[in-house]
Design a protein around this motif. Structure first.
Motif, short mmCIF file in Angstrom:
data_model
loop_
_atom_site.label_atom_id
_atom_site.label_comp_id
_atom_site.label_asym_id
_atom_site.label_seq_id
_atom_site.Cartn_x
_atom_site.Cartn_y
_atom_site.Cartn_z
N GLY A 234 -10.95 20.35 37.71
CA GLY A 234 -10.41 19.02 38.36
C GLY A 234 -8.76 18.97 38.65
N ARG A 235 -8.18 20.24 38.39
CA ARG A 235 -6.74 20.15 38.39
C ARG A 235 -6.30 20.73 39.79
N THR A 236 -4.92 20.42 40.04
CA THR A 236 -4.38 21.15 41.30
C THR A 236 -3.01 21.64 40.66
N LEU A 237 -2.88 22.99 40.66
CA LEU A 237 -1.66 23.37 39.88
C LEU A 237 -0.57 23.76 41.18
N ASN A 238 0.49 23.10 41.05
CA ASN A 238 1.76 23.24 42.07
C ASN A 238 2.59 23.78 41.02
N ASP A 239 3.46 24.57 41.93
CA ASP A 239 4.81 25.06 41.44
C ASP A 239 4.65 25.93 40.26
N ALA A 240 3.44 26.68 40.14
CA ALA A 240 3.00 27.45 38.76
C ALA A 240 2.61 28.98 39.09
N PHE A 241 2.76 29.78 37.96
CA PHE A 241 2.32 31.02 38.19
C PHE A 241 1.03 31.17 37.22
N ILE A 242 -0.20 31.25 37.89
CA ILE A 242 -1.40 31.09 37.15
C ILE A 242 -1.84 32.31 36.88
N ILE A 243 -2.42 32.67 35.60
CA ILE A 243 -3.07 34.24 35.57
C ILE A 243 -4.42 33.95 34.97
N LEU A 244 -5.38 34.46 35.55
CA LEU A 244 -6.65 34.45 35.16
C LEU A 244 -7.19 35.78 34.53
N ASP A 245 -7.26 36.08 33.08
CA ASP A 245 -7.57 37.31 32.59
C ASP A 245 -9.20 37.37 32.24
N GLU A 246 -9.55 38.72 31.95
CA GLU A 246 -10.94 38.75 31.69
C GLU A 246 -11.91 38.21 32.82
N ALA A 247 -11.62 38.43 34.05
CA ALA A 247 -12.23 37.63 35.16
C ALA A 247 -13.56 38.01 35.52
N GLN A 248 -13.79 39.19 34.76
CA GLN A 248 -15.16 39.60 35.08
C GLN A 248 -16.26 38.88 34.46
N ASN A 249 -15.78 38.28 33.31
CA ASN A 249 -16.57 37.27 32.60
C ASN A 249 -16.70 35.86 33.33
N THR A 250 -16.30 35.63 34.44
CA THR A 250 -16.58 34.43 35.27
C THR A 250 -17.71 34.62 35.86
N THR A 251 -18.41 33.48 36.02
CA THR A 251 -19.64 33.42 37.15
C THR A 251 -18.75 33.35 38.31
N PRO A 252 -19.65 33.54 39.43
CA PRO A 252 -19.12 33.11 40.95
C PRO A 252 -18.72 31.57 41.07
#
Length: 348
Positions: A234-252
């Motif tokens: 539900g968020r919109t992330l502006n002016d940010a550096f966003i890192i998603l780690d361990e992404a193999q454990n996300t669903t599609p």
């Protein structure tokens, strides 16, 4: 200075190349403590190496001499740039030169990303340098590879670098809270205390890059946020550096949700290892699926790191290769007999 000599006493296949190192301090650093670096070079190079005073004599086939000369030239340039020669640096330099990579060791191993208290974070392999370059050049980068390749660590170093340069106003670090053989409900404490162990590796990396005393203040201000993936919805992330780690454990579905959080002036790095999926059986990995969906999309880049990019103990890379070989053999034995490749045999 380099000089190549051919001698009548030598066979035509062998030549002699002489290198002169003018700076005695550079020669001491090149040889290493107790001549340890020299002994490693002697074992690693085909040509014979003899050192007398400030002169290095290389004897062997012309092609091998040329390689040895390049190795010494690169190591001397590393010394000139202030790099401390270690056995690991020497092995990686030789590996880059023998693999035919376009990038030179002196370029790769001296690319400074971040410095703190006399310690500098740099890429250590060609694959890592290309990954770091991709983060500079693209809005969304996927770093995919085995454990120990520096996927998350280098991404976080680039995030801190961007924050210090005021290219972004905040860093957001997230990962899915997927249990590997454990269930969150059975862990003690509140929800935040249950989730904290999953986020701990991100905190540990932060402490390497930012003054630990300033981290609580930066987190209170919202300049740095470490949160489970579920908190991104539900968020919109502006002016940010966003890192998603361990992404193999996300669903599609989770991967789509995360990627669509991207706002203006932001950069996204997604890291993971598709060989270490902890999702329940039958659940597709969002990291595996997204490669087919976004491949070829402009400003999205997939950096694929391998065991050659592992920067932990030398055995880690060999362990990764051994498991990959075992997995391939298991898949082959589970394949239906009529689909297995036929082996060549004698015709009767």
């Amino acid at each position: 200075m380099t000089e190549t000599i051919s001698s009548n006493r030598q066979t035509p296949e062998r030549v002699q190349t002489k290198l002169t190192v003018a700076d005695p301090h550079a020669m001491v650093k090149l040889l290493g403590a107790g001549d340890g670096i020299l002994r490693l070079l002697e074992k690693s190079l085909v040509s014979d190496v003899l050192v007398r005073g400030n002169e290095i004599t290389i004897s062997g086939p012309a092609a091998e001499n040329a390689l040895a000369e390049r190795v010494f030239t690169e190591l001397l340039e590393l010394i000139e740039k202030g790099e401390t020669l270690t056995e690991d640096v020497v092995r990686r330099s030789i590996g880059m030169l023998t693999s035919g990579e376009a990038e030179r060791p002196a370029e790769v191993l001296t690319l400074n990303i971040l410095s703190r208290r006399g310690r500098t974070i740099r890429p250590k392999t060609v694959g890592q340098k290309r990954y770091v370059d991709a983060i500079d050049e693209h809005t969304i980068v996927f770093g995919i590879g085995p454990a120990g390749t520096g996927k998350t660590y280098l991404a976080m170093a680039k995030a801190v670098q961007a924050l210090q340069a005021k290219e972004i106003t905040r860093i957001i670090l997230t990962r899915p809270a997927v249990e590997a053989g454990e269930r969150l409900g059975f862990l003690p404490g509140t929800l935040n205390e249950k989730i904290d162990p999953y986020l701990r590796p991100l905190y540990d990396a932060l402490h390497d890059m930012i003054d630990p005393e300033s981290i609580p203040r930066l987190m209170t201000q919202g300049t740095i946020e470490v949160a489970p993936l579920a908190y991104m919805r539900g968020r919109t992330l502006n002016d940010a550096f966003i890192i998603l780690d361990e992404a193999q454990n996300t669903t599609p579905e989770q991967m789509k949700m995360f990627l669509t959080r991207l706002g203006f002036g932001s950069k996204v790095v997604v890291t993971g290892d598709v060989t270490q999926v902890d999702l329940p059986g039958g659940t597709s990995s969002g990291l595996r699926v997204v490669q087919d969906i976004l491949d070829g999309l402009e400003d999205v880049h997939f950096s694929r790191l391998t065991s050659a990019d592992v920067v932990r103990h030398r055995l880690v890379g060999e362990i990764v290769d051994a498991y990959a070989k075992w997995d391939a053999e298991q898949q082959a034995t589970q394949m239906p007999h009529n689909l297995q490749p036929r082996r060549a045999g004698r015709r009767r």
